[in-house]
Design a protein around this motif. Structure first.
Motif, PDB file in Angstrom:
ATOM      1  N   LYS A 373     -10.012  38.592  -0.913  1.00 50.45           N
ATOM      2  CA  LYS A 373     -11.375  38.127  -0.613  1.00 50.45           C
ATOM      3  C   LYS A 373     -11.482  36.609  -0.648  1.00 50.45           C
ATOM      4  CE  LYS A 373     -13.717  38.704  -5.125  1.00 50.45           C
ATOM      5  NZ  LYS A 373     -14.833  39.439  -5.766  1.00 50.45           N
ATOM      6  N   LYS A 374     -10.756  35.958  -1.526  1.00 51.24           N
ATOM      7  CA  LYS A 374     -10.840  34.497  -1.588  1.00 51.24           C
ATOM      8  C   LYS A 374     -10.210  33.846  -0.363  1.00 51.24           C
ATOM      9  CE  LYS A 374     -11.122  34.115  -6.624  1.00 51.24           C
ATOM     10  NZ  LYS A 374     -10.391  33.811  -7.883  1.00 51.24           N
ATOM     11  N   GLU A 375      -9.121  34.425   0.123  1.00 51.42           N
ATOM     12  CA  GLU A 375      -8.491  33.890   1.332  1.00 51.42           C
ATOM     13  C   GLU A 375      -9.396  34.078   2.547  1.00 51.42           C
ATOM     14  OE1 GLU A 375      -5.686  32.103   1.702  1.00 51.42           O
ATOM     15  OE2 GLU A 375      -5.605  32.082  -0.489  1.00 51.42           O
ATOM     16  N   ALA A 376     -10.116  35.200   2.593  1.00 49.87           N
ATOM     17  CA  ALA A 376     -11.044  35.448   3.696  1.00 49.87           C
ATOM     18  C   ALA A 376     -12.197  34.449   3.653  1.00 49.87           C
ATOM     19  CB  ALA A 376     -11.574  36.878   3.636  1.00 49.87           C
ATOM     20  N   ILE A 377     -12.742  34.225   2.468  1.00 49.77           N
ATOM     21  CA  ILE A 377     -13.835  33.252   2.314  1.00 49.77           C
ATOM     22  C   ILE A 377     -13.361  31.864   2.736  1.00 49.77           C
ATOM     23  CG2 ILE A 377     -15.271  32.055   0.605  1.00 49.77           C
ATOM     24  CD1 ILE A 377     -15.358  34.732  -0.959  1.00 49.77           C
ATOM     25  N   LYS A 378     -12.157  31.497   2.320  1.00 48.97           N
ATOM     26  CA  LYS A 378     -11.589  30.192   2.669  1.00 48.97           C
ATOM     27  C   LYS A 378     -11.478  30.028   4.182  1.00 48.97           C
ATOM     28  CE  LYS A 378      -7.378  27.436   2.029  1.00 48.97           C
ATOM     29  NZ  LYS A 378      -5.989  27.459   1.464  1.00 48.97           N
ATOM     30  N   ALA A 379     -10.989  31.045   4.865  1.00 46.71           N
ATOM     31  CA  ALA A 379     -10.836  30.979   6.330  1.00 46.71           C
ATOM     32  C   ALA A 379     -12.185  30.790   7.021  1.00 46.71           C
ATOM     33  CB  ALA A 379     -10.147  32.241   6.841  1.00 46.71           C
ATOM     34  N   LEU A 380     -13.203  31.497   6.531  1.00 45.73           N
ATOM     35  CA  LEU A 380     -14.529  31.368   7.122  1.00 45.73           C
ATOM     36  C   LEU A 380     -15.106  29.986   6.877  1.00 45.73           C
ATOM     37  CD1 LEU A 380     -15.984  34.861   6.198  1.00 45.73           C
ATOM     38  CD2 LEU A 380     -15.606  34.015   8.515  1.00 45.73           C
ATOM     39  N   LYS A 381     -14.978  29.495   5.668  1.00 52.66           N
ATOM     40  CA  LYS A 381     -15.537  28.181   5.350  1.00 52.66           C
ATOM     41  C   LYS A 381     -14.809  27.058   6.074  1.00 52.66           C
ATOM     42  CE  LYS A 381     -17.645  29.243   0.884  1.00 52.66           C
ATOM     43  NZ  LYS A 381     -17.690  28.953  -0.578  1.00 52.66           N
ATOM     44  N   GLU A 382     -13.537  27.283   6.405  1.00 53.67           N
ATOM     45  CA  GLU A 382     -12.780  26.272   7.149  1.00 53.67           C
ATOM     46  C   GLU A 382     -13.012  26.365   8.652  1.00 53.67           C
ATOM     47  OE1 GLU A 382      -8.730  26.807   5.955  1.00 53.67           O
ATOM     48  OE2 GLU A 382      -8.990  25.748   4.045  1.00 53.67           O
ATOM     49  N   GLY A 383     -13.847  27.307   9.067  1.00 53.38           N
ATOM     50  CA  GLY A 383     -14.195  27.416  10.493  1.00 53.38           C
ATOM     51  C   GLY A 383     -13.111  27.999  11.363  1.00 53.38           C
ATOM     52  N   LYS A 384     -12.230  28.814  10.775  1.00 49.31           N
ATOM     53  CA  LYS A 384     -11.159  29.402  11.578  1.00 49.31           C
ATOM     54  C   LYS A 384     -11.668  30.524  12.480  1.00 49.31           C
ATOM     55  CE  LYS A 384      -7.396  28.169   8.437  1.00 49.31           C
ATOM     56  NZ  LYS A 384      -6.279  28.660   7.576  1.00 49.31           N
ATOM     57  N   ILE A 385     -12.863  31.032  12.174  1.00 52.09           N
ATOM     58  CA  ILE A 385     -13.486  32.066  13.012  1.00 52.09           C
ATOM     59  C   ILE A 385     -14.894  31.600  13.353  1.00 52.09           C
ATOM     60  CG2 ILE A 385     -14.248  34.472  13.173  1.00 52.09           C
ATOM     61  CD1 ILE A 385     -12.139  35.181  11.081  1.00 52.09           C
ATOM     62  N   ASN A 386     -15.225  31.590  14.639  1.00 55.74           N
ATOM     63  CA  ASN A 386     -16.589  31.301  15.060  1.00 55.74           C
ATOM     64  C   ASN A 386     -17.376  32.604  15.030  1.00 55.74           C
ATOM     65  OD1 ASN A 386     -16.025  28.526  15.777  1.00 55.74           O
ATOM     66  ND2 ASN A 386     -14.961  29.323  17.576  1.00 55.74           N
ATOM     67  N   VAL A 387     -18.441  32.634  14.240  1.00 63.19           N
ATOM     68  CA  VAL A 387     -19.228  33.858  14.073  1.00 63.19           C
ATOM     69  C   VAL A 387     -20.539  33.729  14.841  1.00 63.19           C
ATOM     70  CG1 VAL A 387     -20.307  35.429  12.426  1.00 63.19           C
ATOM     71  CG2 VAL A 387     -18.209  34.216  11.793  1.00 63.19           C
ATOM     72  N   TYR A 388     -20.853  34.748  15.627  1.00 63.87           N
ATOM     73  CA  TYR A 388     -22.097  34.780  16.408  1.00 63.87           C
ATOM     74  C   TYR A 388     -22.899  36.008  16.002  1.00 63.87           C
ATOM     75  CZ  TYR A 388     -19.370  31.582  19.300  1.00 63.87           C
ATOM     76  OH  TYR A 388     -18.598  30.535  19.740  1.00 63.87           O
ATOM     77  N   PRO A 389     -24.134  35.855  15.482  1.00 58.22           N
ATOM     78  CA  PRO A 389     -24.819  34.595  15.216  1.00 58.22           C
ATOM     79  C   PRO A 389     -24.261  33.910  13.969  1.00 58.22           C
ATOM     80  CG  PRO A 389     -26.159  36.403  14.454  1.00 58.22           C
ATOM     81  CD  PRO A 389     -24.970  37.027  15.133  1.00 58.22           C
ATOM     82  N   LYS A 390     -24.478  32.623  13.871  1.00 57.93           N
ATOM     83  CA  LYS A 390     -23.891  31.810  12.816  1.00 57.93           C
ATOM     84  C   LYS A 390     -24.274  32.293  11.420  1.00 57.93           C
ATOM     85  CE  LYS A 390     -21.789  28.155  11.098  1.00 57.93           C
ATOM     86  NZ  LYS A 390     -20.306  28.047  11.105  1.00 57.93           N
ATOM     87  N   ASN A 391     -25.525  32.764  11.244  1.00 60.98           N
ATOM     88  CA  ASN A 391     -25.963  33.167   9.907  1.00 60.98           C
ATOM     89  C   ASN A 391     -25.214  34.389   9.381  1.00 60.98           C
ATOM     90  OD1 ASN A 391     -27.610  34.649  11.948  1.00 60.98           O
ATOM     91  ND2 ASN A 391     -28.455  35.634  10.151  1.00 60.98           N
ATOM     92  N   PHE A 392     -24.541  35.136  10.273  1.00 57.68           N
ATOM     93  CA  PHE A 392     -23.765  36.287   9.819  1.00 57.68           C
ATOM     94  C   PHE A 392     -22.513  35.840   9.065  1.00 57.68           C
ATOM     95  CE2 PHE A 392     -25.095  40.422  11.998  1.00 57.68           C
ATOM     96  CZ  PHE A 392     -26.434  40.032  11.999  1.00 57.68           C
TER      97      PHE A 392
END
Length: 875
Positions: A373-392
């Motif tokens: 879970k920490k690695e997943a959070i890190k990837a999201l916070k580093e912008g490695k995945i663009n999420v649409y909509p952003k608030n998700f």
């Protein structure tokens, strides 16, 4: 000149068009020569039923992006597949054999049951594939996957072995969600919470060696049989003298301690709660922290165990009634209150869930060696995945932050067994059977339906099967052939993942965790969530409401293109949309409009053809330059919106150009000016821009010109020619358009017969023939100064309209004066209402907003009516 049918009939051409696409080979990216790539591994629907509008919505979005990228010259892979859907499929098939053959799975046996379910899934997969093709999805069917395919499943099971070696999976006793009907453990995300009426019972627990009682509140009195403590919040002053004392458990006459814990809500019930570690997740955690005994008084069949004393063998609800009655007889039932409760039920069969302590396999999501879970959070916070909509993105991060260890073992027959064997106290984890074991047992690990046996000589295989989301969470890289597969090397990480927002925790979160752990990279660069599809009133589609819409009858009636448009128009990522037959019909009318433009264009000139290029020398008139300039801007805006993943705005931009600019204005003007080349150029670009959204009708029209020699599907996406953008001509044409619109409005407002031409006077009027034809006027030169005329002007165009002879001026004045008076009265009334504090504080927000909108509408109409009255002042 080719004869074009008056009406477009989708049912006559859609199957042939899809066959043309399939036979072309361009669904397969290997047949596209390009160094650029685009991949969307499609979410696999459960192979146990049929597609619904939710699937159709998602597939439409996937196909729009896929076709767009393919037209931009990329090797485009839309990789389809089906999921075995463990528990859900087993439930479906068990109901099927019970209804059709009157038997249960135990009467068939595990091996034969597995065989039958496998064949059932293959049959349903074939049917669902035919449905997917009807929607028009341009997937590479030669690469279609099933979650139990040997090659992909082997990769998924290798992950389990690696996780075991890395200390990321373990078998242990933890409290889990148990479905008595399915007979299996469930993950938290497989449990639904349904609000319903319940009772809050207040029970008096005697304090040992005292006449005092401590009262606790519970919605499940039967679980008190397994209580091992009473807990209060240490900040709760009214209980500070009781902390550390002992209470007597009613009915069981067992001593239990009174403890303090900050997790207890002082505002619930009396502030004191019973602690039953074996039957409540929070109680279990509190019990661990306080080293409390765990007494399981409810078993897997929802019956009271021997630890429940005289209530042993009773079903939960029976025991609840009896416990309630016995407490009442003893004078220990203080009171009960009505309460709304969130009942936990199985997502699949809707049976009430029992929290039980059970020995299961779990994924440690926050292990020391590697924290999923920490690695997943890190990837999201580093912008490695663009999420649409952003608030998700924040929703995902929050879900990870609150994620507990994940129960992955299921006590069902359908699905891959664990690659784990036991012999006494020994345990062996690996894809192949242990030395000396039966080699056939290893086939179960590769999805062979003939290998459900659990024995390998002295070794016994773990009979548990995997949670479906364990294998589907690895879908992006298992389907592409990690680690050495050609597709994996070409397409991983994938470019896009599209899914309904309702499976965010089920699937999206797990794919990110698994992808990072197994491959060291995110599974996709873009994550796009669609909303739910609801009915006209905003209700979810459900069998109980009877409000479902089957995609196939809608396609049969209105065509796939109309359904596709209705599913993605007026929607934004993550937001729910409404679907109803009238909406689908409305978009069928749009495809009809496009067909009518095609018919007119083809009939306007016997040599008409679509044209890819055009020069400024081909633009003969203001309207030519205007429509071509607007087309370039439309190409720019449409492309920008698609790149930003906003397909609804892209579609709306195209609709405005096609209907409002091309059909309403340029086509009508073209009937006068007759420039077939410009019309052919505009129509060529419109077919290409619309193709990702409505592929069938656009390809059908394109083939009428090319007869299979070229495919619209792989034609180049239009690029805007900025040299053809002319802002000056836009202003010039707007003058012409506005003068025509004003004359039309005057005719409508003063109720002048549409068949009667209005005499107009003006000197050297540009666009004279167009104005006369489109506005139904006759321009006859300059007006005499003595006449009563209505003057209108736009830019350098000025006209005097002689309408006095066509209307009863005094009657019109009286009508307008009355309408103005009524509007003024309505506006005053609403303004007074909106000044009323009682209304503003007591009325629902929707009513207040509706009142404000109505007032603005009245004000706008009042301004118009005053202008119309003023125009009559000179008469």
């Amino acid at each position: 000149m080719k004869e074009i049918p008056k009406n477009y009939n989708p049912s006559e051409s859609e199957d042939d068009i899809y066959k043309l696409w399939e036979e072309s080979g361009f669904f397969n990216p290997d047949n596209i020569d390009s160094s650029e790539r685009y991949c969307n591994v499609l979410p696999p629907p459960n192979a146990n039923g049929e597609l619904h509008v939710g699937h159709a919505s998602g597939y439409t979005v996937m196909d729009i992006f896929g076709r767009y990228e393919r037209m931009n010259g990329k090797k485009t892979l839309l990789l389809p597949g089906k999921d075995h859907a463990g528990i859900q499929t087993q439930v479906v098939y068990e109901k099927k054999i019970k209804k059709e053959r009157g038997i249960a799975r135990d009467e068939i046996g595990r091996e034969k049951f597995y065989d039958e379910v496998y064949e059932f899934c293959m049959d349903r997969s074939g049917y669902m594939r035919s449905q997917e093709k009807r929607i028009g999805i341009s997937a590479d069917w030669s690469r279609e996957k099933f979650s139990l395919d040997p090659d992909g499943l082997k990769i998924a099971l290798e992950t389990f072995v690696k996780m075991y070696e890395d200390g990321l999976v373990y078998k242990g006793n933890r409290i889990i969600n148990w479905c008595p009907s399915c007979g299996t453990a469930l993950a938290d995300v497989e449990v639904l919470h349904k609000e319903e009426d319940g009772k809050l019972c207040y029970i008096k627990y005697p304090i040992k060696d005292s006449d005092e009682f401590i009262s606790v509140a519970t919605t499940r009195p039967e679980t008190m049989l397994g209580d091992t403590a009473i807990a209060v919040n240490p900040k709760d002053e009214k209980y500070k003298d009781l902390i550390g004392k002992t209470a007597m458990l009613p009915l069981m006459n067992r001593e239990i301690p009174i403890i303090s814990d900050y997790r207890i809500e002082m505002g619930f019930g009396t502030g004191a709660v019973k602690i039953t570690p074996a039957h409540d997740p929070l109680d279990w955690q509190i019990g661990k922290d306080h080293k409390l005994e765990e007494l399981q008084v409810i078993d897997e069949m929802s019956e009271i165990t021997d630890l429940g004393g005289k209530y042993a063998g009773q079903k939960v609800m029976e025991a609840r009634r009896n416990v309630f009655a016995d407490l009442s007889d003893l004078g220990l039932l203080e009171k009960e209150e009505d309460l709304k409760i969130n009942k936990s039920i199985c997502e699949r069969c809707k049976t009430v869930i029992e929290p039980l302590i059970s020995k299961q396999w779990f994924v440690n999501v926050d292990a020391k060696k590697y924290s999923l879970k920490k690695e997943a959070i890190k990837a999201l916070k580093e912008g490695k995945i663009n999420v649409y909509p952003k608030n998700f993105e924040n929703i995902l991060i929050n879900w990870y932050e609150n994620l507990n260890d994940w129960c992955i073992s299921r006590q069902i027959w359908w699905g891959p067994q664990f690659p784990v064997w036991y012999k006494g106290e020994e345990i062996y984890v690996g894809l192949e059977a242990p030395d000396g074991g039966n080699p056939d047992s290893a086939k179960a690990m590769t999805g062979n339906p003939d290998s459900a046996k659990a024995t390998t000589g002295e070794w016994v295989q773990d009979e548990n099967t995997f949670d479906t989301w364990f294998s589907s969470g690895q879908w992006p890289y298992t389907t592409l052939g990690f680690p050495e597969g050609k597709d994996y090397k070409q397409f991983y990480p994938t470019d896009m993942m599209i899914m309904g927002r309702d499976i965010l925790p089920f699937w999206a979160a797990r794919m990110i965790m698994f992808g990072l752990y197994k491959t060291g990279n995110v599974p996709f660069k873009n994550l796009y969530f669609t909303g739910l599809i609801r009915d006209k009133e905003g209700h979810k589609f459900s069998k109980s409401r009877g409000n479902g819409i089957d995609p196939l009858p809608m396609i049969d009636k209105y065509g796939a293109d109309a359904l596709r448009l209705s599913l993605v128009m007026d929607t934004t990522p993550g937001q729910d949309a409404r679907l109803y037959e009238e909406k689908i019909e409305r978009f069928r009318n749009f495809t009809t409009k496009l067909w009518n433009i095609y018919r007119y264009s083809n009939q306007s000139d016997e040599n008409f053809n679509i044209v890819e290029e055009i020069s400024t020398e081909d633009l003969k008139t203001v309207s030519d330059r205007w429509v071509v300039s607007e087309l370039q801007k439309t190409i720019q805006e449409t492309t920008k919106f698609i790149e930003a993943k906003n397909i609804s705005l892209a579609q709306e931009k195209l609709r405005v150009f096609t209907w409002d600019i091309l059909a309403d204005w340029y086509v009508e003007i073209n009937k006068i000016e007759k420039n077939a080349k410009v019309l052919g150029y505009v129509f060529d670009k419109i077919l290409k821009l619309w193709h990702p959204f409505i592929p069938f009708i656009t390809e059908k029209i394109f083939q009428d010109f090319h007869a299979g020699k070229k495919l619209l599907m792989v034609s180049a996406w239009p690029k805007a020619d900025e040299s053809l953008i002319d802002e000056n001509v836009s202003a010039e044409f707007d003058n012409l358009k506005n003068i025509i619109t004003r004359i039309r409005n005057i005719r409508s407002s003063y109720r002048i017969d549409a068949a009667m031409a209005i005499d107009a006077y003006g000197a050297e009027v540009s666009g004279k023939e167009i104005i006369e034809r489109l506005a139904r006027v006759k321009i006859v030169g300059s007006a005499s100064e003595s006449g009563n005329f209505m003057r209108i002007s736009e830019g350098d165009i000025a006209l005097d309209l002689d309408i006095a002879k066509l209307i009863d001026v005094e009657k019109e004045k009286t009508r307008l004066q009355n309408e103005i008076k009524n509007l003024e009265s309505s506006i005053t009334r609403i303004e007074n209402t909106l000044k009323n504090e009682k209304f503003l504080t007591g009325a629902p927000k929707e009513i207040i907003e509706e009142s404000r909108n109505r007032m603005e509408e009245y004000k706008s109409k009042l301004e118009t009516q005053r202008e119309l009255l003023g125009n009559l002042g000179a008469f």
